[in-house]
Design a protein around this motif. Structure first.
Motif, PDB file in Angstrom:
ATOM      1  N   MET A  69       0.847  -1.317  -0.013  1.00  0.00           N
ATOM      2  CA  MET A  69      -0.025   0.061  -0.153  1.00  0.00           C
ATOM      3  C   MET A  69       0.862   1.257   0.052  1.00  0.00           C
ATOM      4  SD  MET A  69      -3.210  -0.997   2.537  1.00  0.00           S
ATOM      5  CE  MET A  69      -3.737   0.723   2.622  1.00  0.00           C
ATOM      6  N   ALA A  70       1.973   1.221   0.758  1.00  0.00           N
ATOM      7  CA  ALA A  70       2.704   2.489   0.880  1.00  0.00           C
ATOM      8  C   ALA A  70       3.269   2.541  -0.560  1.00  0.00           C
ATOM      9  CB  ALA A  70       4.012   2.364   1.842  1.00  0.00           C
ATOM     10  N   PHE A  71       3.931   1.733  -1.233  1.00  0.00           N
ATOM     11  CA  PHE A  71       4.360   1.946  -2.565  1.00  0.00           C
ATOM     12  C   PHE A  71       3.401   2.058  -3.673  1.00  0.00           C
ATOM     13  CE2 PHE A  71       8.105   0.310  -0.652  1.00  0.00           C
ATOM     14  CZ  PHE A  71       9.374   0.699  -1.175  1.00  0.00           C
ATOM     15  N   ALA A  72       2.245   1.742  -3.379  1.00  0.00           N
ATOM     16  CA  ALA A  72       1.342   1.972  -4.531  1.00  0.00           C
ATOM     17  C   ALA A  72       0.597   3.560  -4.480  1.00  0.00           C
ATOM     18  CB  ALA A  72       0.034   1.079  -4.224  1.00  0.00           C
ATOM     19  N   GLY A  73       0.613   3.800  -3.088  1.00  0.00           N
ATOM     20  CA  GLY A  73       0.451   5.248  -2.687  1.00  0.00           C
ATOM     21  C   GLY A  73       1.430   6.380  -3.564  1.00  0.00           C
ATOM     22  N   THR A  74       2.835   5.637  -3.367  1.00  0.00           N
ATOM     23  CA  THR A  74       3.799   6.440  -3.826  1.00  0.00           C
ATOM     24  C   THR A  74       3.654   6.627  -5.617  1.00  0.00           C
ATOM     25  OG1 THR A  74       5.519   5.663  -2.294  1.00  0.00           O
ATOM     26  CG2 THR A  74       6.398   6.507  -4.346  1.00  0.00           C
ATOM     27  N   LEU A  75       3.201   5.613  -6.150  1.00  0.00           N
ATOM     28  CA  LEU A  75       2.970   5.694  -7.692  1.00  0.00           C
ATOM     29  C   LEU A  75       1.726   7.158  -7.820  1.00  0.00           C
ATOM     30  CD1 LEU A  75       3.174   2.055  -8.769  1.00  0.00           C
ATOM     31  CD2 LEU A  75       4.608   3.908  -8.929  1.00  0.00           C
ATOM     32  N   PHE A  76       0.981   7.028  -7.043  1.00  0.00           N
ATOM     33  CA  PHE A  76      -0.023   8.155  -7.055  1.00  0.00           C
ATOM     34  C   PHE A  76       0.395   9.550  -6.787  1.00  0.00           C
ATOM     35  CE2 PHE A  76      -2.852   4.329  -6.913  1.00  0.00           C
ATOM     36  CZ  PHE A  76      -3.806   4.669  -8.104  1.00  0.00           C
ATOM     37  N   THR A  77       1.242   9.647  -5.598  1.00  0.00           N
ATOM     38  CA  THR A  77       1.673  10.774  -5.274  1.00  0.00           C
ATOM     39  C   THR A  77       2.858  11.369  -5.943  1.00  0.00           C
ATOM     40  OG1 THR A  77       3.100   9.804  -3.520  1.00  0.00           O
ATOM     41  CG2 THR A  77       0.589  10.317  -2.973  1.00  0.00           C
ATOM     42  N   VAL A  78       3.683  10.694  -6.653  1.00  0.00           N
ATOM     43  CA  VAL A  78       4.995  11.108  -7.165  1.00  0.00           C
ATOM     44  C   VAL A  78       4.537  12.171  -8.399  1.00  0.00           C
ATOM     45  CG1 VAL A  78       6.985  10.394  -8.781  1.00  0.00           C
ATOM     46  CG2 VAL A  78       6.619   9.345  -6.431  1.00  0.00           C
TER      47      VAL A  78
END
Length: 311
Positions: A69-78
């Motif tokens: 979930m943390a890395f999936a959120g990164t893909l959205f926020t980057v």
């Protein structure tokens, strides 16, 4: 020439539509696998903290889900972070980076709270927590840049804001959307990490070593994370409200005069226009927005309370 340009544009669109979802899936699955592998393996010895079984397997699965979930959120926020950095290059991230490195160091040491001594399992959990903390940095950076921008808008002269009202309205709305998106991602990740604490104790119960982790630790952990989210979000939210109110006052000043300089009282047209702009900016639903923001901020505490009863 027109046909070739159209074909190139179509190819780019297809690549974006095809590879971006695939990259999200690949990164999420890889992150879940990394989280699963990092905390794998049982400590050996008389007082081993874990024993192989369903509780331990479920805990490892939840760790993998948290990292994913943390890395999936990164893909959205980057992409959001890159856009904000391009629009506001003067917003410095140096202070945030320094503070965040200190936070990561504290996060890595968090397992020592439960064990009180360094064990292989504590090191592995620390590595998993660091992976999650690193993946959450873009979301925190988004909030930091929004903070800098809304504080800048809130102190601008009314004449300057009045000359660029349409642009400022669009800007303040986009900043609010970025703020809520980043907060939601952070709240989701830290909430499931608190649930991991409850499942961690369940795994220790199965091994007969739960005495080292009192059930109040999950509640305390959730309260600390809720406090950190509140410290990060609430000042930015209040600054955003101040900036929105500043734009509103610039567009529809309360103190105004007619062409001859005679003071004018608010009339129906002024009131209707101010109310429409208040709703457009998002200030009309202030109470609802504050309740939603408070509930999202308290989510780690609430899940910590739930984890407290997972005995």
């Amino acid at each position: 020439m027109e046909s070739e340009l159209a074909t190139i544009d179509l190819n780019k669109t297809f690549a974006q539509r095809f590879w971006y979802p695939i990259s999200i899936v690949v990164v999420t699955v890889a992150a879940a696998g990394a989280g699963w592998l990092v905390v794998g393996g049982l400590d050996r010895g008389r007082h081993a903290p874990f024993s192989d079984g369903p509780a331990y397997a479920l805990w490892r699965i939840m760790i993998g889900i948290t990292v994913a979930m943390a890395f999936a959120g990164t893909l959205f926020t980057v992409p959001m972070l890159r856009e904000l950095r391009a629009r506001y290059p003067s917003a410095s991230l140096s202070a945030l980076t320094a503070l965040y490195l200190l936070t990561i160091a504290g996060t890595a040491a968090m397992p020592l709270m439960f064990w009180g001594r360094l064990q292989p399992s504590a090191v592995r959990i620390g590595i998993a927590l660091v992976l999650v903390a690193v993946a959450m940095w873009p979301a925190v950076a988004v909030i930091w840049i929004v903070r800098a921008r809304v504080r800048f808008i809130a102190v601008q002269p009314l004449d300057t804001l009045a000359a660029t009202t349409a642009h400022r309205i669009e800007e303040i709305r986009s900043l609010r959307a970025a703020l809520i998106t980043a907060l939601t991602i952070l709240a989701m990740v830290v909430s499931i990490s608190v649930l991991n604490t409850g499942q961690l104790r369940n795994a220790r119960i199965a091994a007969g070593t739960a005495a080292e982790i009192p059930p109040t630790y999950a509640l305390l952990y959730g309260a600390v994370l809720a406090g950190l989210l509140g410290i990060l979000f609430v000042p930015v939210h209040l600054s955003w409200q101040a900036a929105g109110a500043r734009i509103l006052d610039a567009s529809y000043p309360i103190v105004r005069t007619d062409a001859s300089g005679v003071p004018q009282l608010p009339d129906d047209e002024w009131t209707a226009g101010r109310n429409r702009l208040t709703e457009l900016i998002g200030l009309a639903n202030t109470a609802t927005a504050q309740f939603r923001a408070a509930f999202t901020t308290l989510a780690p505490f609430l899940t910590g309370l739930l984890a407290y009863f997972l005995k």
